[in-house]
Design a protein around this motif. Structure first.
Motif, PDB file in Angstrom:
ATOM      1  N   PHE A 140      28.588  -9.781  -8.387  1.00 35.54           N
ATOM      2  CA  PHE A 140      27.416  -8.919  -8.449  1.00 35.54           C
ATOM      3  C   PHE A 140      26.147  -9.704  -8.160  1.00 35.54           C
ATOM      4  N   GLY A 141      26.103 -10.959  -8.611  1.00 34.39           N
ATOM      5  CA  GLY A 141      24.931 -11.791  -8.340  1.00 34.39           C
ATOM      6  C   GLY A 141      24.708 -11.981  -6.856  1.00 34.39           C
ATOM      7  N   VAL A 142      25.781 -12.263  -6.115  1.00 36.59           N
ATOM      8  CA  VAL A 142      25.658 -12.417  -4.662  1.00 36.59           C
ATOM      9  C   VAL A 142      25.252 -11.096  -4.025  1.00 36.59           C
ATOM     10  N   SER A 143      25.814  -9.996  -4.540  1.00 39.16           N
ATOM     11  CA  SER A 143      25.442  -8.674  -4.036  1.00 39.16           C
ATOM     12  C   SER A 143      23.950  -8.413  -4.229  1.00 39.16           C
ATOM     13  N   CYS A 144      23.418  -8.805  -5.375  1.00 45.55           N
ATOM     14  CA  CYS A 144      21.987  -8.637  -5.634  1.00 45.55           C
ATOM     15  C   CYS A 144      21.145  -9.451  -4.662  1.00 45.55           C
ATOM     16  N   LEU A 145      21.580 -10.669  -4.353  1.00 42.33           N
ATOM     17  CA  LEU A 145      20.848 -11.498  -3.398  1.00 42.33           C
ATOM     18  C   LEU A 145      20.783 -10.828  -2.029  1.00 42.33           C
ATOM     19  N   VAL A 146      21.913 -10.310  -1.587  1.00 39.00           N
ATOM     20  CA  VAL A 146      21.968  -9.661  -0.272  1.00 39.00           C
ATOM     21  C   VAL A 146      21.103  -8.400  -0.266  1.00 39.00           C
ATOM     22  N   ARG A 147      21.238  -7.589  -1.292  1.00 32.36           N
ATOM     23  CA  ARG A 147      20.451  -6.356  -1.355  1.00 32.36           C
ATOM     24  C   ARG A 147      18.960  -6.658  -1.469  1.00 32.36           C
ATOM     25  N   GLY A 148      18.614  -7.678  -2.241  1.00 27.66           N
ATOM     26  CA  GLY A 148      17.209  -8.044  -2.351  1.00 27.66           C
ATOM     27  C   GLY A 148      16.631  -8.442  -1.004  1.00 27.66           C
ATOM     28  N   TYR A 149      17.381  -9.219  -0.241  1.00 24.13           N
ATOM     29  CA  TYR A 149      16.937  -9.607   1.103  1.00 24.13           C
ATOM     30  C   TYR A 149      16.741  -8.383   1.992  1.00 24.13           C
ATOM     31  N   LEU A 150      17.691  -7.456   1.950  1.00 24.30           N
ATOM     32  CA  LEU A 150      17.597  -6.253   2.771  1.00 24.30           C
ATOM     33  C   LEU A 150      16.417  -5.377   2.344  1.00 24.30           C
ATOM     34  N   MET A 151      16.145  -5.325   1.045  1.00 25.73           N
ATOM     35  CA  MET A 151      14.990  -4.550   0.569  1.00 25.73           C
ATOM     36  C   MET A 151      13.687  -5.134   1.102  1.00 25.73           C
ATOM     37  N   VAL A 152      13.577  -6.451   1.064  1.00 23.36           N
ATOM     38  CA  VAL A 152      12.363  -7.109   1.551  1.00 23.36           C
ATOM     39  C   VAL A 152      12.162  -6.829   3.037  1.00 23.36           C
TER      40      VAL A 152
END
Length: 231
Positions: free
Chosen positions: A143-155
């Motif tokens: 989930f932590g890696v998923s959050c990193l990827v999603r955070g990048y996409l949100m930015v």
């Protein structure tokens, strides 16, 4: 989007219920006997914590689907990767709930357990509960890696405020630091917890409330889905 936000908020509340109002209340750190007595005295509360966690994982599915669709226009491959990572986390954590059922069997007073002493049953129950904690840490790596990827996409999206992207990245690092610390240096992890997860709580809650109250700019999202043809 708002429905997904409600599901996400339910996930956060159910997670808090299981950790803060069930296990934090019934599990006595370093004391298998006291823990066993607390669970035996409140078996329904213990079961409610398990059921709440399982509902949390059921609610994961619609949230995963909506977040995939939300971020797909930015980068479909990365959004799909984040969704699969989140699904792995959900599967790991759902299976991990079996560890929390073990104390109910060991402490249930069944006749086939009479060959094992009370102290041993209490210790085995406590070991199962500790194993659940480590299983939780394993799931949160994905989930932590998923959050990193999603955070990048949100930015990068342009239709989700950058602040929530940065907060999601911070949440991802919080989960990863907490999990790897628990697996590699448990004493250090104990010093970090629960402060290390505060950024994750703030980031996810802020994003959840944004989804419920305001939601994505559909015009900007649609523009990423169907960009205007160049002449």
């Amino acid at each position: 989007m708002r429905v997904a936000g409600v599901f996400y908020l339910a996930i956060i509340l159910l997670g808090l219920f299981g950790e803060m109002f069930v296990r934090a209340k019934l599990v006595v750190s370093g004391n298998p006997a006291a823990t066993a007595h607390a669970i035996s005295a409140s078996p329904l509360l213990w079961r409610m914590g398990i059921v709440g966690d399982l509902l949390m994982h059921v609610f994961d599915i619609p949230v995963i689907v909506v977040l995939y669709l939300l971020l797909k226009p930015v980068n479909e491959s990365l959004s799909l990767s984040a969704a699969f990572l989140n699904l792995i986390q959900t599967a790991v954590l759902a299976a991990n709930k079996l560890s929390l059922l073990v104390p109910l069997y060991l402490l249930g007073g069944s006749s086939y357990l009479t060959a094992i002493s009370t102290a041993q049953l209490q210790t085995l129950s406590y070991v199962a509960i500790n194993a659940h904690g480590y299983g939780f840490a394993v799931g949160l790596i994905f989930f932590g890696v998923s959050c990193l990827v999603r955070g990048y996409l949100m930015v990068k999206s342009g239709y989700v405020p950058k602040l929530y992207g940065f907060l999601m990245v911070l949440a991802g690092f919080s989960y990863l630091i907490n999990s790897f610390a628990l697996l590699l240096a448990p004493t250090f992890a104990a010093a970090l917890f629960p402060a290390i997860l505060v950024p994750a709580f703030i980031g996810e809650l802020a994003f959840t409330l944004w989804m419920i109250v305001k939601g994505v700019n559909l015009a900007q999202w649609q523009q990423r889905v169907d960009p205007a043809p160049t002449i």
